[in-house]
Enzyme design. Structure first.
Site, PDB file in Angstrom:
ATOM      1  N   GLY A 106       1.853 -22.619  52.003  1.00  0.00           N
ATOM      2  CA  GLY A 106       3.127 -21.927  52.164  1.00  0.00           C
ATOM      3  C   GLY A 106       3.376 -20.854  51.126  1.00  0.00           C
ATOM      4  CD  GLU A 107       5.440 -16.130  49.262  1.00  0.00           C
ATOM      5  OE1 GLU A 107       4.290 -15.742  49.050  1.00  0.00           O
ATOM      6  OE2 GLU A 107       6.319 -16.185  48.374  1.00  0.00           O
ATOM      7  CB  CYS A 151      -1.835 -27.369  43.210  1.00  0.00           C
ATOM      8  SG  CYS A 151      -1.751 -26.058  44.437  1.00  0.00           S
ATOM      9  CG  ASN A 153     -12.524 -23.042  47.050  1.00  0.00           C
ATOM     10  OD1 ASN A 153     -13.586 -23.616  47.223  1.00  0.00           O
ATOM     11  ND2 ASN A 153     -11.518 -23.515  46.341  1.00  0.00           N
ATOM     12  CB  CYS A 179      -5.148 -18.165  53.494  1.00  0.00           C
ATOM     13  SG  CYS A 179      -4.100 -19.609  53.352  1.00  0.00           S
ATOM     14  CD  GLU A 184      -4.562 -29.323  52.360  1.00  0.00           C
ATOM     15  OE1 GLU A 184      -5.149 -29.362  53.442  1.00  0.00           O
ATOM     16  OE2 GLU A 184      -4.810 -28.493  51.460  1.00  0.00           O
ATOM     17  CB  SER A 196       1.608 -18.484  43.402  1.00  0.00           C
ATOM     18  OG  SER A 196       0.731 -17.507  43.895  1.00  0.00           O
ATOM     19  CB  CYS A 250      -4.882 -23.860  50.067  1.00  0.00           C
ATOM     20  SG  CYS A 250      -3.223 -24.115  50.552  1.00  0.00           S
ATOM     21  CB  SER A 264      -1.166 -13.996  45.675  1.00  0.00           C
ATOM     22  OG  SER A 264      -2.400 -14.247  46.203  1.00  0.00           O
ATOM     23  CG  LEU A 265      -2.841  -7.259  43.094  1.00  0.00           C
ATOM     24  CD1 LEU A 265      -1.435  -6.768  43.383  1.00  0.00           C
ATOM     25  CD2 LEU A 265      -3.322  -6.682  41.754  1.00  0.00           C
ATOM     26  CG  ASN A 266      -5.436 -11.938  46.473  1.00  0.00           C
ATOM     27  OD1 ASN A 266      -5.729 -12.388  45.370  1.00  0.00           O
ATOM     28  ND2 ASN A 266      -4.580 -12.541  47.273  1.00  0.00           N
ATOM     29  CB  CYS A 285       1.715 -19.996  55.324  1.00  0.00           C
ATOM     30  SG  CYS A 285       2.299 -18.574  54.370  1.00  0.00           S
ATOM     31  CB  CYS A 299      -3.443 -14.313  53.342  1.00  0.00           C
ATOM     32  SG  CYS A 299      -1.862 -13.951  52.553  1.00  0.00           S
TER      33      CYS A 299
HETATM   34  S1  SF4 Z   1      -2.529 -17.318  50.907  1.00  0.00           S
HETATM   35 FE1  SF4 Z   1      -0.504 -18.257  50.607  1.00  0.00          FE
HETATM   36  S2  SF4 Z   1       0.904 -16.729  51.473  1.00  0.00           S
HETATM   37 FE2  SF4 Z   1      -1.119 -16.180  52.249  1.00  0.00          FE
HETATM   38  S3  SF4 Z   1      -1.233 -17.244  54.230  1.00  0.00           S
HETATM   39 FE3  SF4 Z   1      -2.132 -18.623  52.684  1.00  0.00          FE
HETATM   40  S4  SF4 Z   1      -0.453 -19.963  52.074  1.00  0.00           S
HETATM   41 FE4  SF4 Z   1       0.443 -18.174  53.098  1.00  0.00          FE
END
Ligand code: SF4
Length: 357
Positions: A164-165, A108, A295, A122, A95, A196, A339, A219-221, A115, A119
């Site tokens: 993805g990371e 973006c 989201n 996600c 995407e 990111s 995402c 990306s702290l969270n 990934c 997380c």
């Molecule tokens: S937030 Fe980013 S790093 Fe974490 S699982 Fe989703 S895509 Fe991967």
């Protein structure tokens, strides 16, 4: 029809094109010519590369394809955000999102199919890692949206915040960044590109030594290891103190500022104690915090977004502690904004575990 043996030229960077030219006993400047056609002028038909000898053009057509991928799906939200599903020349789809706010255009883009980081909040995590994208597949997303939106004369920003990371696919992402920032490539300022990361510490250290660096977002969270371990398994490998120390090194070495991205999850990481701890984590670092109300994906992910009042209260409390803070409201909420949602719904990528838990 193209022969399956043909390799894709799109995505080769300058050194790779120079090696390609040398292997074909072509002068070195051919690499620059091809580079400018593909990335600067975005002309992907080698028959149009008129400053190349005819025999070389024929050879390129016989040996290669020049492909960016295809826009397979396009969802436009009421706020002007457009979400694309891109079928990749290799396999699978990712995407990419076009966003415009106050005349500021941001794309973006994705760096992997799926990934590996897992997380908990996600949708992309549910695919697991299918594969890394090539540099060409990364650049192709930007090129396709640039064409679709007619952005050739207009500067835009790129954020690696799609699927993805990015620092897990380090070499391809950095190769793409070099082409995006090359004046003969996409010609973007490096300040317009943001990568990111969840905080892969060795990759952050490596990035600090790059001659062409994008901006860094982390990306702290979460504000405690316990919280972050539960939300982001990567924290077990690189806990907050280790991550914070690597960011201090990064800032010291590069002189760059960076951002903490903080996805706000109601009742999970938005308490007054979180605000105090977040301010402490930011203290002494050249960092700005972006608060991102979650989201929601009802029926799929168990988390909720805090109320608008709570989001403003957290921002004001951080500002009151002299922490630079802004709110990033979700764009394209009516275009499957989470995402990974679109790619999962396309049915091409099965979740690696059941959606309901
Ligand atoms: S937030 Fe980013 S790093 Fe974490 S699982 Fe989703 S895509 Fe991967």
């Amino acid at each position: 029809m193209d022969s399956p043996a043909k390799t894709n030229l799109y995505g080769l960077d300058r050194p790779a094109l120079e090696a390609w030219s040398e292997a074909r006993e072509q002068p070195r400047f051919r690499a620059g010519q091809i580079y400018r056609w593909m990335y600067g002028r975005q002309r992907l038909d080698p028959n149009e590369w008129t400053d190349l000898p005819g025999a070389l053009r024929e050879r390129i057509v016989a040996e290669h394809v020049v492909e960016t991928g295809q826009l397979a799906e396009r969802l436009e939200a009421s706020d002007g955000t457009i979400k694309y599903r891109v079928e990749l020349p290799g396999s699978g789809s990712v995407e990419s999102v076009y966003m415009v706010q106050d005349e500021r255009v941001t794309l973006c883009i994705s760096s992997q199919v799926g990934c590996a980081l897992g997380c908990d909040f996600c949708m992309t995590a549910r695919m697991g890692l299918v594969r890394h994208l090539t540099a060409g597949e990364i650049l192709g997303q930007a090129a396709m949206i640039r064409d679709d939106r007619g952005l050739h004369e207009r500067p835009f920003n790129i954020v690696f915040m799609g699927m993805g990371e990015p620092l897990h696919n380090y070499d391809a992402v950095l190769s793409a960044v070099r082409t995006l920032t090359d004046p003969e490539g996409f010609g973007l300022s490096r300040k317009r590109i943001t990568v990111s990361t969840v905080g892969l510490v060795p990759a952050i250290d490596k990035l600090a030594a790059e001659p062409v660096r994008p901006r860094l977002a982390v990306s702290l969270n979460a504000t405690t290891d316990e919280q972050r371990d539960a939300l982001m398994p990567v924290n077990r490998r690189y806990p907050l103190a280790v991550l914070r120390e690597s960011l201090r090194r990064y800032a010291q070495h590069t002189g760059d500022t960076f951002t903490f991205e903080y996805v706000m999850l109601a009742g999970v990481n938005d308490s007054d104690d979180d605000v105090r701890r977040l301010a402490r984590l930011a203290h002494g670092l050249p960092v700005k915090i972006n608060l991102i109300p979650f989201n929601e994906v009802p029926g799929e992910l168990p988390y909720r977004s805090p109320s608008r009042d709570r989001v403003f209260a957290v921002r004001d409390a951080l500002l009151g502690r002299n922490v630079r803070t802004s709110i990033r409201w979700s764009r394209g909420a009516d275009a499957r904004a989470a995402c990974g949602q679109l790619a999962l719904e396309s049915g091409k990528h099965k979740p690696k575990r059941e959606a309901s838990s």
